[in-house]
Design a protein around this motif. Structure first.
Motif: not given
Length: 227
Positions: A35-48
């Motif tokens: 919401p404050d304009g920053r960007a968060v980057f994270g590792v997420v699954p590439l599977v449903s």
């Protein structure tokens, strides 16, 4: 993509229209706006799974073998150990400035692929005008490559316009060299298995890869010869 910071990490919501590597990689790195304009980057699954929905693989004109999908997130939690980094509000804009010229190398490589086919046809068909066309385009390619390298050395805002122009040049050159490959190949280029057809389709990919609105505008200005 939107992210909300919580006591247990970050909650992700939104749609990712392009993720390449499904069935090759179990995870991918995603960026989402806070919401404050920053960007968060994270590792997420590439599977449903819970909070994650992966589409069937897309039918693409080029590079389909890379298995590209869309991914939707709904209240998906990225726990602290899966957070790669958080960037300031100006990060995306600053990173776009740096990548303007950098991404042009892909288009330049595609252009060289088209010229390789053109040269092969020139030798095979023994036609002087194909040799002349190859020499002219190769000279332009070498100049474009050098200007792209020069543009990378200075990523300040003052050089943005120059870098946009050289990126548009690389895109234009990739398409023209691919078109030259198709033209010199004649009817055989219409075969989906012919290298000229592949390079021509790949020129489409490098026209729009890492595209921003300023790059789109610069490309169209070059194509229409507008000032």
């Amino acid at each position: 993509m939107r992210a909300t910071e919580t006591a247990d990490g970050y909650r992700l919501d939104g749609h990712v229209p392009w993720v390449t590597g499904w069935d090759f990689y179990p995870e991918f790195l995603i960026g989402a706006a806070l919401p404050d304009g920053r960007a968060v980057f994270g590792v997420v699954p590439l599977v449903s799974g819970p909070g994650v929905s992966v589409s069937p693989t897309m039918k693409l004109a080029a590079m389909e073998s890379a298995n590209t999908v869309t991914v939707d997130f709904s209240d998906f939690l990225v726990t602290p150990e899966k957070v790669a980094f958080v960037r300031p509000a100006t990060w995306a804009r600053d990173n776009d400035q740096i990548n303007i010229a950098l991404q042009g190398h892909f288009a330049i490589g595609c252009a060289r692929g088209g010229l390789d086919i053109l040269l092969t046809n020139a030798v095979k068909k023994n036609l002087d005008f194909l040799v002349t066309a190859h020499a002219a385009l190769l000279d332009e390619l070498n100049r474009c490559r050098q200007e792209t390298l020069d543009a990378q050395q200075d990523a300040s805002e003052e050089t943005t316009e120059a870098r946009l122009q050289v990126r548009a040049w690389a895109i234009d050159l990739a398409v023209r060299c691919a078109h030259a490959a198709v033209t010199s190949t004649s009817g055989a280029a219409n075969s989906v298995n012919h290298p000229a057809q592949r390079v021509y389709r790949e020129a489409l990919v490098y026209t729009v890869s890492a595209q921003t609105v300023p790059i789109m505008e610069a490309t169209l200005r070059r194509l229409t010869r507008l000032p």
